[in-house]
Design a protein around this motif. Structure first.
Motif, PDB file in Angstrom:
ATOM      1  N   GLN A 385      35.072  47.542  28.222  1.00  0.00           N
ATOM      2  CA  GLN A 385      34.524  46.557  29.145  1.00  0.00           C
ATOM      3  C   GLN A 385      34.244  47.290  30.446  1.00  0.00           C
ATOM      4  O   GLN A 385      35.071  48.061  30.924  1.00  0.00           O
ATOM      5  N   LEU A 386      33.085  47.050  31.044  1.00  0.00           N
ATOM      6  CA  LEU A 386      32.778  47.690  32.315  1.00  0.00           C
ATOM      7  C   LEU A 386      33.347  46.862  33.458  1.00  0.00           C
ATOM      8  O   LEU A 386      33.155  45.647  33.523  1.00  0.00           O
ATOM      9  N   ALA A 387      34.067  47.537  34.356  1.00  0.00           N
ATOM     10  CA  ALA A 387      34.491  46.885  35.583  1.00  0.00           C
ATOM     11  C   ALA A 387      33.264  46.640  36.453  1.00  0.00           C
ATOM     12  O   ALA A 387      32.189  47.205  36.227  1.00  0.00           O
ATOM     13  N   HIS A 388      33.420  45.802  37.472  1.00  0.00           N
ATOM     14  CA  HIS A 388      32.277  45.483  38.318  1.00  0.00           C
ATOM     15  C   HIS A 388      31.777  46.696  39.088  1.00  0.00           C
ATOM     16  O   HIS A 388      30.619  46.729  39.504  1.00  0.00           O
ATOM     17  N   ASP A 389      32.639  47.685  39.281  1.00  0.00           N
ATOM     18  CA  ASP A 389      32.195  48.900  39.971  1.00  0.00           C
ATOM     19  C   ASP A 389      31.677  49.953  39.004  1.00  0.00           C
ATOM     20  O   ASP A 389      31.352  51.070  39.409  1.00  0.00           O
ATOM     21  N   GLU A 556      43.151  36.962  30.584  1.00  0.00           N
ATOM     22  CA  GLU A 556      42.227  36.965  31.719  1.00  0.00           C
ATOM     23  C   GLU A 556      42.507  38.221  32.534  1.00  0.00           C
ATOM     24  O   GLU A 556      43.560  38.332  33.173  1.00  0.00           O
ATOM     25  N   PRO A 557      41.593  39.213  32.514  1.00  0.00           N
ATOM     26  CA  PRO A 557      41.915  40.509  33.125  1.00  0.00           C
ATOM     27  C   PRO A 557      41.837  40.539  34.642  1.00  0.00           C
ATOM     28  O   PRO A 557      42.188  41.554  35.242  1.00  0.00           O
ATOM     29  N   GLY A 558      41.392  39.464  35.284  1.00  0.00           N
ATOM     30  CA  GLY A 558      41.226  39.485  36.729  1.00  0.00           C
ATOM     31  C   GLY A 558      39.780  39.720  37.106  1.00  0.00           C
ATOM     32  O   GLY A 558      38.963  40.196  36.310  1.00  0.00           O
ATOM     33  N   ARG A 559      39.449  39.427  38.339  1.00  0.00           N
ATOM     34  CA  ARG A 559      38.052  39.447  38.752  1.00  0.00           C
ATOM     35  C   ARG A 559      37.421  40.828  38.668  1.00  0.00           C
ATOM     36  O   ARG A 559      36.275  40.979  38.275  1.00  0.00           O
ATOM     37  N   ASP A 560      38.165  41.869  39.054  1.00  0.00           N
ATOM     38  CA  ASP A 560      37.547  43.198  39.034  1.00  0.00           C
ATOM     39  C   ASP A 560      37.824  43.945  37.735  1.00  0.00           C
ATOM     40  O   ASP A 560      37.349  45.052  37.545  1.00  0.00           O
ATOM     41  N   THR A 562      40.101  45.660  36.702  1.00  0.00           N
ATOM     42  CA  THR A 562      40.950  46.850  36.789  1.00  0.00           C
ATOM     43  C   THR A 562      42.282  46.533  37.447  1.00  0.00           C
ATOM     44  O   THR A 562      43.089  47.439  37.664  1.00  0.00           O
ATOM     45  N   SER A 563      42.532  45.276  37.739  1.00  0.00           N
ATOM     46  CA  SER A 563      43.776  44.877  38.381  1.00  0.00           C
ATOM     47  C   SER A 563      44.961  45.184  37.482  1.00  0.00           C
ATOM     48  O   SER A 563      44.854  45.158  36.248  1.00  0.00           O
TER      49      SER A 563
END
Length: 698
Positions: A385-389, A556-560, A562-563
């Protein structure tokens, strides 16, 4: 089933009444519908042996029992929660594949037109024991590639009586598992498939081959295949006549490059490879994933069974070997044919297996790679899964009773585009980053949900170990032992772990744990203490205990993404819908299909969860199920197909704008012998042949 295959040795299906399997031992047994042969050849009878994880770390069942005790206390209030509308977190969109050809989770080439299995209604397939791939009315299926089919140019025609290691290395291998379909154009694609293990009982006519010959053919029948395939006018897919451009066979003797911190270390060096940077072969490849940059990841799983010795286990390796299930016996006897599988002669050779491997299907000359940064354990697979960054987040499960969930986050970001520079960069993403293991906790608040929180506990980065007293290399080579020291949560056989590209959540298939209720205590609040089934689904098991039917966790992995913190909830507690412990996302239980032993998961373009099963404990053959994860139909389990006698449903994969459902039919007829087969599927020969199948609506 409609099957377009032809074969000079084809024979009609066996006449007579419908065949059935001996599904359980008289005392219930730990294996569900798995035959003794599946357990022996696939994982070395792991369920019959002591659990390798002997730590006192908390078990996931303790967490789930707490959550479900709240459910029992809340009673009708909790049951009234009903469905939950999942928030759209965006898609883990793929980019960077050759010629802009898509990628991501292997969802094929384009959106297509016509019927879409993601949204179409279908009549669920009823539980059955037919020797066929059974699909809903209006759908058809066909074999795309089967054991022995030609892969490389010049491959000889398959002849079960004239097998050689050389011919096997040019043909489609045995026991296909992971299925990936990567696009080439509007009507062509690349089929990538794992070949997990071999079953000599049904591969070889009795007395036709020596034990040494069988082992050498078996080694060549492991690995992976890449085939160019073409779409037909009537909706199906078949192997292309072009075998030169992309087709490839990777076997147990194909050279692999090694990267990451453990590459070149003393822990990976052998007499044949003093550099510790080139490993021959890949073994027991189970599931996998297609990366956003257009390559395929494959997990080496039950590799312990290939090693043994006529001598003694080295004393300094005894603890690690026990934790990884390696013994002197060596179930397959490969140490009798090759010194490299003799742990007394080559004690480092086991350290060279149990990794995630990566191949580039678009470049048949590129060396496949073993990624040491992703840790060494019994990998079911790996999915990105790609993080938002833009960093790569990889989820993995260690498929053993009492083992753990893992996550890797890359240090670098993926680069967009199809240039050679971008692809080279992206194929190095898994060499640097941080590897973590999951710890789950129950949520003590009476919030009407059956959920909790979790933490990703870091084990090591590529530069620094976070386990006191352990080096980076030691954490990566002995990942299980390193993880034991940080008190993660022991899971019930964590297998496929995949992110949903539509809602961003992560779904983990936890197949089962037959020792629930014996090695792990249960009470009346524990919903997984029994395996009672209705008579029409099979012989009842009134007194059997254990988590025999498994469940699916939703994270739920969190918004970014990578949390270090996440939340989790039970999505499915599998089993007979009439059993009180089962739960189907809040959907009415009288309107769902029975489901048992989730193994692999996948998603269609609207985010529906697709589940394949392995070891159905409810009296039916294994199969594939569609389950919406959002809206009023959240948790509505519907069986889409079943597989033949003795087989496991591997995959699944949804492609072409949701027009095609792919699966690998693994080990049909397992439990029989070549002379006395229990299945003849796909009914082209007088013996069974594992094969990849595609299904579509007529």
């Amino acid at each position: 089933m409609t099957d377009s295959r032809t074969d000079a040795h084809a024979c009609p299906p066996a006449a007579g009444p419908r065949r059935t399997l001996p599904l359980w031992r008289a005392d219930g047994g730990p294996h569900g519908s798995r035959s003794w042969a599946t357990c022996f050849y696939r994982c070395g009878n792991a369920c019959d042996k002591p659990e390798p994880n002997r730590t006192d770390n908390p078990h996931v069942q303790d967490v789930i029992t707490t959550a479900l005790r709240r459910r029992a206390v809340l009673g009708g209030a909790a049951a009234g929660v009903g469905t939950v509308v999942l928030g759209g977190l965006g898609s883990a969109a793929a980019a960077g594949t050759p010629e802009g050809r898509g990628g991501g989770h292997g969802h094929g080439n384009g959106h297509g037109r016509g019927d879409r299995v993601s949204t179409d209604g279908f009549r669920p397939v009823a539980p059955n024991t037919d020797d066929a791939v059974t699909v809903p009315p209006g759908y058809t299926s066909a074999v795309v590639a089967a054991w022995g089919d030609a892969v490389l140019p010049g491959a000889p025609r398959f002849d079960v009586h004239r097998q050689t290691p050389e011919s096997a290395a040019q043909q489609f291998g045995y026991n296909n598992d992971y299925v990936g379909v990567l696009p080439l154009g509007r009507s062509s694609a690349l089929l990538v498939c794992n070949h997990e293990y071999t079953n000599e009982e049904i591969m070889f006519p009795a007395g036709a081959y020596s034990a040494d010959e069988q082992r050498r053919i078996a080694l060549a029948s492991h690995g992976m295949s890449v085939l160019r395939i073409e779409k037909g006018r009537r909706g199906g897919w078949s192997a292309s006549r072009d075998r030169r451009t992309y087709n490839r066979r990777i076997t147990g003797e194909t050279p692999f490059a090694v990267d990451g911190p453990a590459a070149g270390s003393a822990r990976l060096r052998t007499s044949a490879d003093p550099s510790g940077r080139t490993i021959l072969g890949t073994l027991n490849n189970c599931a996998g994933g297609t990366t956003p940059w257009g390559t395929v990841l494959s997990g080496e799983e039950n590799v312990n069974q290939y090693f043994g010795t006529a001598g003694e286990i080295p004393a300094d390796r005894a603890e690690a070997f026990e934790r990884y299930g390696i013994s002197a016996e060596g179930e397959r006897g490969w140490h009798l044919t090759w010194d490299r599988f003799d742990v007394a002669k080559e004690p480092n050779e086991p350290n060279r297996f149990g990794w995630i491997v990566e191949i580039d299907p678009y470049d048949r000359d590129a060396a496949p790679v073993k990624h040491t940064m992703l840790g060494r354990f019994k990998h079911e697979g790996a999915n990105v899964q790609l993080a938002h960054d833009g960093r790569a987040v990889v989820y993995m499960g260690d498929d053993e009773r009492g083992d753990y969930l893992y996550r890797f986050v890359s240090a670098e970001r993926m680069r967009r585009g199809n240039s050679r520079w971008a692809r080279r960069h992206n194929q190095q993403l898994l060499t640097r980053g941080t590897l973590s293991v999951a710890r789950l906790s129950g949520d003590g608040t009476a919030d009407g949900e059956w959920d909790g929180t979790g933490e990703w506990v870091p084990l090591t980065s590529d530069r620094e170990s976070f386990v006191p007293g352990w080096s980076v290399v030691d954490v990566l080579v002995d990942t299980r032992l390193a993880a034991d020291t940080v008190a993660p949560t022991r899971m019930d056989r964590p297998e496929d772990v995949e992110p949903n590209p539509v809602n961003g959540r992560v779904y983990a298939a936890l197949t089962n744990n037959s020792n629930r209720g014996t090695a792990y205590p249960t009470d009346e609040a524990n919903p997984l203490a029994s395996s009672k089934v209705r008579p029409e689904l099979g012989a009842p098991l009134e007194d059997a205990t254990g988590n025999r039917n498994g469940y699916v966790l939703e994270l739920e992995p969190g918004r970014d993404r990578t949390s270090s913190r996440f939340t989790w909830r039970l999505f499915l507690v599998c089993g007979d819908p009439e059993a009180p412990e089962t739960y189907f996302g809040g959907f009415p239980k009288d309107q769902v299909s029975p489901i048992s032993c989730p193994d692999n998961v996948a998603f269609d373009s609207v985010g529906n969860l697709w589940v394949s099963t392995d070891g159905n404990a409810l009296g039916s053959h294994d199969g594939i199920f569609r389950v919406p994860v959002a809206g009023r139909s959240r948790g509505k389990v519907e069986q889409f197909l079943t597989v033949p006698i003795g087989a496991e449903a591997c995959g699944p994969l949804i492609t072409d704008g949701d027009q095609h459902v792919w699966l690998a039919v693994q080990h049909p007829g397992e439990g029989g012998t070549f002379a006395a087969p229990t299945s003849l599927w796909p009914h082209t020969d007088r013996f069974p042949r594992p094969a990849v199948v595609v299904t579509w609506k007529r």
